[in-house]
Design an enzyme around this catalytic site. Structure first.
Site, PDB file in Angstrom:
ATOM      1  N   TYR A  64       0.842  -1.201   0.000  1.00 40.97           N
ATOM      2  CA  TYR A  64       0.000   0.000   0.000  1.00 40.97           C
ATOM      3  C   TYR A  64       0.876   1.250   0.000  1.00 40.97           C
ATOM      4  CZ  TYR A  64      -2.592   3.898   1.886  1.00 40.97           C
ATOM      5  OH  TYR A  64      -3.111   5.150   2.086  1.00 40.97           O
ATOM      6  N   ALA A  80       1.694  -6.199  12.996  1.00 41.37           N
ATOM      7  CA  ALA A  80       2.893  -6.143  12.153  1.00 41.37           C
ATOM      8  C   ALA A  80       2.944  -4.820  11.385  1.00 41.37           C
ATOM      9  CB  ALA A  80       2.891  -7.304  11.167  1.00 41.37           C
TER      10      ALA A  80
END
Ligand code: UDP
Length: 343
Positions: A157, A299
């Site tokens: 992203y 994460a």
């Protein structure tokens, strides 16, 4: 003057459409409605086209004013919000992110250049929604984060946004494409009118999840880690009111229309709040208690992300109107009750 807003049915895009309308611009929205809501376009009473940013024929029609939604008016500039923005999904399905956020956006950029040529002018200006995710995990001494902080995104992203930033720089140098890149920190809150706000499915963002848990729409809130090197051990973010983001877009657009060029700005308040602080302010605003559970770290979460926001203040005259976390939570709460009912 008509402005095309891609992703104008989404969370930040819809607030930007309203800011443009208030500033006197005519607006056309292009949105594929994968994550956006038609109801936002209806609330805004804005001309709406359902389609892909990668549809070159559609773009050419829209930019040249030949599409029925444009009323014969040529588009003067584009605000480009349309993108997928789920970090986890970008890791499991990167192709979807590069195709949509990068590939389709490239088609848009080419059509801005082509439309400019048809008019015998420069390419049409673009205001692009980027993200602080392009900074990756900054070093402690790099906080607050300035625009010249090294960009090392750690997921597809963030990379898709960072790559498009680089494409924009190249298009500026080679074709003279004018652009403003805004790197948002944590967009939050809702229009104080209460008729626009955050409505993601699935929802992953802290503030709506806190309100969901407080109202019982969700069983629980997990705090992703309380052993970070921060005063209370939870992550710190720079929450910026969505209406303040929207205002910045109008200022950025005006700058491009007046002087062109290529510009990059962080959009944040310059102040951080921890997950615990967000929960505490939410409890104050709602008058209810929330039992949150400590969970594993998520994460890829940096401990602290806070913007250095002086550049946008200095060059655009941008000053957040709703800089207080309390105000952000109040507006989010008003929206949440209206959207999901009083629980
Ligand atoms: N967060 C959390 N629990 C949740 C969702 C988010 O503790 O259920 C934390 C997350 O780890 C981060 C902060 O809240 O530190 C903001 O997360 P969000 O997903 O809203 O925005 P991000 O900073 O990831 O863009």
């Amino acid at each position: 003057m008509t402005i095309l807003v891609t992703g104008g049915a989404g969370y930040i895009g819809s607030h930007a459409v309203r800011a443009l309308q208030k500033a006197g611009f005519a607006v056309v929205v292009l949105d594929n409605l994968v994550y956006g809501h038609l109801s936002n376009a209806e609330t805004l009473a804005v001309p709406f086209v359902q389609g892909q940013v990668g549809d070159r024929q559609l773009l050419d029609q829209l930019l040249s004013g030949q599409h029925s939604s444009c009323g014969g008016e040529r588009v003067r500039a584009v605000l480009h919000f349309a993108a997928y923005a789920y970090v986890g999904e970008s890791m499991s399905d990167p192709a979807r992110y590069y195709r949509n956020n990068l590939g389709d956006s490239l088609v848009l950029l080419e059509s801005l250049v082509a439309e400019g040529r048809r008019r015998g002018e420069q390419p049409l200006p673009l205001v692009f929604s980027s993200t602080c995710a392009t900074y990756g995990i900054p070093e402690v001494e790099q906080i607050p984060i300035r625009e010249d902080c090294p960009q090392r995104p750690i997921n597809p992203y963030g990379r898709s946004k960072w790559m498009l930033e680089q494409v924009l720089a190249d298009f500026g140098a080679a074709y003279g494409l004018p652009s403003v890149i805004f790197r948002y920190f944590n967009a939050a809150g809702a229009d104080p009118a209460g008729d626009l706000g955050e409505d993601h499915d699935p929802e992953t963002h802290l503030i709506p999840l806190v309100l969901d848990a407080i109202t019982g729409r969700r069983d629980n809130l997990c705090i992703f880690g309380n052993d970070y090197p921060t005063p209370d051990g939870t992550c710190i973010r720079d929450y910026i009111h969505v209406c303040d983001l929207a205002d910045a877009h109008v200022l950025g657009l005006r700058k491009l229309l007046a002087e062109g060029g290529q510009h990059v700005y962080n959009l944040g308040t310059g102040h951080g709040a921890s997950v615990q602080e967000v929960i505490s302010v939410a409890q104050t605003v709602t008058g209810r208690l929330l039992q949150a559970h400590i969970a594993e770290r998520r994460a890829g979460d940096p401990p602290i992300l806070v913007a250095a926001a002086e550049k946008a203040a200095k060059e655009l005259g941008w000053r957040p109107r709703y800089g207080e976390l309390l105000t952000i939570l109040e507006h989010a709460w008003t929206w949440h009750q209206r959207r999901f009912g009083k629980q």
